[in-house]
Design an enzyme around this catalytic site. Sequence first.
Site, short mmCIF file in Angstrom:
data_model
loop_
_atom_site.label_atom_id
_atom_site.label_comp_id
_atom_site.label_asym_id
_atom_site.label_seq_id
_atom_site.Cartn_x
_atom_site.Cartn_y
_atom_site.Cartn_z
N CYS A 167 10.13 -6.12 33.46
CA CYS A 167 11.44 -6.74 33.78
C CYS A 167 11.57 -8.14 33.18
O CYS A 167 12.68 -8.62 32.99
CB CYS A 167 11.64 -6.80 35.29
SG CYS A 167 11.71 -5.17 36.02
N HIS A 178 17.69 -11.34 36.13
CA HIS A 178 17.29 -9.93 36.05
C HIS A 178 17.98 -9.13 37.15
O HIS A 178 17.98 -9.52 38.32
CB HIS A 178 15.78 -9.81 36.17
CG HIS A 178 15.33 -8.39 36.24
ND1 HIS A 178 15.74 -7.45 35.32
CD2 HIS A 178 14.55 -7.73 37.13
CE1 HIS A 178 15.21 -6.28 35.65
NE2 HIS A 178 14.49 -6.41 36.74
N ASN A 233 19.08 -0.80 37.46
CA ASN A 233 18.07 -1.70 36.88
C ASN A 233 17.61 -1.11 35.55
O ASN A 233 16.93 -0.09 35.52
CB ASN A 233 16.89 -1.83 37.86
CG ASN A 233 15.79 -2.73 37.33
OD1 ASN A 233 15.83 -3.19 36.19
ND2 ASN A 233 14.79 -3.00 38.16
C1 LIG Z 1 13.29 -0.76 47.68
C2 LIG Z 1 14.17 -1.46 48.72
C3 LIG Z 1 15.62 -1.24 48.31
C4 LIG Z 1 13.93 -0.83 50.08
O1 LIG Z 1 14.75 -1.44 51.04
P1 LIG Z 1 14.23 -1.74 52.50
O2 LIG Z 1 15.38 -2.15 53.32
O3 LIG Z 1 13.07 -2.67 52.36
O4 LIG Z 1 13.80 -0.32 52.96
P2 LIG Z 1 12.39 0.14 53.51
O5 LIG Z 1 11.45 0.31 52.35
O6 LIG Z 1 11.99 -0.76 54.62
O7 LIG Z 1 12.77 1.55 54.07
C5 LIG Z 1 13.63 1.67 55.19
C6 LIG Z 1 13.84 3.14 55.44
O8 LIG Z 1 14.69 3.67 54.41
C7 LIG Z 1 14.07 4.83 53.86
N1 LIG Z 1 14.44 4.96 52.45
C8 LIG Z 1 13.78 4.53 51.36
N2 LIG Z 1 14.47 4.86 50.26
C9 LIG Z 1 15.59 5.50 50.66
C10 LIG Z 1 16.68 6.07 50.00
N3 LIG Z 1 16.79 6.07 48.64
N4 LIG Z 1 17.66 6.63 50.72
C11 LIG Z 1 17.60 6.67 52.07
N5 LIG Z 1 16.57 6.13 52.77
C12 LIG Z 1 15.59 5.55 52.07
C13 LIG Z 1 12.59 4.60 54.05
O9 LIG Z 1 11.91 5.84 54.02
C14 LIG Z 1 12.56 3.95 55.40
O10 LIG Z 1 12.68 4.94 56.37
P3 LIG Z 1 11.85 4.86 57.75
O11 LIG Z 1 12.30 3.58 58.39
O12 LIG Z 1 12.25 6.09 58.46
O13 LIG Z 1 10.40 4.83 57.32
C15 LIG Z 1 13.86 -2.97 48.83
O14 LIG Z 1 12.58 -3.17 49.36
C16 LIG Z 1 13.94 -3.64 47.49
O15 LIG Z 1 14.98 -3.73 46.92
N6 LIG Z 1 12.84 -4.18 46.94
C17 LIG Z 1 12.81 -4.68 45.59
C18 LIG Z 1 12.59 -3.53 44.68
C19 LIG Z 1 12.83 -3.86 43.23
O16 LIG Z 1 13.51 -4.78 42.92
N7 LIG Z 1 12.27 -3.07 42.36
C20 LIG Z 1 12.44 -3.25 40.98
C21 LIG Z 1 11.21 -3.78 40.37
S1 LIG Z 1 11.48 -5.17 39.37
#
Ligand SMILES: CC(C)(COP(=O)(O)OP(=O)(O)OC[C@H]1O[C@@H](n2cnc3c(N)ncnc32)[C@H](O)[C@@H]1OP(=O)(O)O)[C@@H](O)C(=O)NCCC(=O)NCCS
Length: 353
Positions: free
Chosen positions: A112, A279, A309
């Site tokens: 990234c 980014h 992304n």
């Molecule tokens: C990935 C991201 C969106 C997850 O959001 P979050 O609010 O932290 O969600 P969590 O990981 O805590 O998951 C919450 C719940 O949603 C669920 N979940 C995960 N992905 C899901 C999806 N696509 N659709 C529905 N539910 C989803 C999880 O299983 C979890 O369920 P549970 O509570 O029953 O276990 C967030 O952590 C994020 O944006 N991180 C940065 C990632 C990034 O930028 N990546 C690029 C790399 S540069």
Amino acid sequence: MPAVITGTGVAVPPNEVTNHDLARIMDTSDDWIRSRSGVVSRRFVDPGTGASDLATEAGNAALDSAGIGHDDVDVLITATMTPDLTNPGIAGLVQNKMGLGHIPVFDIRQQCSGFLYALDLADALIGSGKAKTVAVIGAEVHAGYLPWGDTWDIVLGKVDREPTPAEYARNTEHRAWSVLFGDGAGAMVLQRSDEPDAGFLSSSLHTDGEHFELIIVPGLGSLQRPFASEAQLQAGLHLPRMDGGGLYRQAVRLMPDSVRLALDASGLDLEDIEVVVAHQANERILAGVRKQLGVHEQLVPSNIDHWGNTTAGTLPILFHELWQEGRIAPGSVTCFTAFGAGAHWGAMLYRHP
Ligand SMILES: CC(C)(COP(=O)(O)OP(=O)(O)OC[C@H]1O[C@@H](n2cnc3c(N)ncnc32)[C@H](O)[C@@H]1OP(=O)(O)O)[C@@H](O)C(=O)NCCC(=O)NCCS
């Protein structure tokens, strides 16, 4: 000798996939994806199109926009985490497909932050007098990573059927990362300028390998013997593993830190920046960056809703769009900033001629 951006180009593939399309093949929803990431739709290439193809299209468009020919390019730098083949990188392919001369080319592997690192290298090559004109391209084809198998045809509207329970379960297992990404490429032409006040004013690039595992592909590498095996594929080691919460926490802290370091190095203040090209990993990360910097939404714009992304593609695609919208005015200062796998991050300040 300052390096200035004289042209930009983008290449985005034809297949638009909405959150509703994804909700047909896994347990997710438009509401979840939109509220957690800001992504509404993303684009994917057809099979047989590689990162080098998108890079070539974007690169050619950038040369056209700069009004220069292929013989004018002294150096090519490409950044991608999704090369056509594991080895070699795409720079040689792009050199050949664009019809550039037998010039030196560089492959940058900073994910990234790849385009940011490529920009800094291009600026250094021009600043040192080693090159007058450098083409810099960030390109990604994430489609190959996405483990959707035959359900790709459902997503793309090519068949009208429901996924099998096994397909649905496998897609759901990877839903946390697979909904975030899209394919796309952006390119810039950097050229030596005589304007003393224009060009890159400062850069602040960083790496911390302690955070290497925040987002990795754990298999298919020299640690494995053999390098690639059926067992690794069965175990899903060819697919990304992401610590979403860890990435979020580091990104919202380290991008603003590097912006401040770049400002300190240039003697400018936050108020001097016209726009922050950050980014596009996640709208919530962008909101965190705005909050940490104490700035309003317009200063750190977002286009993640329609592209997702695109990793090394996000900075040049967003800059291209802003330039077309008139936000990159003569004399204005743009701040580029990124954070991503490695972990690599940083910021650069740029004054447009
Ligand atoms: C990935 C991201 C969106 C997850 O959001 P979050 O609010 O932290 O969600 P969590 O990981 O805590 O998951 C919450 C719940 O949603 C669920 N979940 C995960 N992905 C899901 C999806 N696509 N659709 C529905 N539910 C989803 C999880 O299983 C979890 O369920 P549970 O509570 O029953 O276990 C967030 O952590 C994020 O944006 N991180 C940065 C990632 C990034 O930028 N990546 C690029 C790399 S540069």
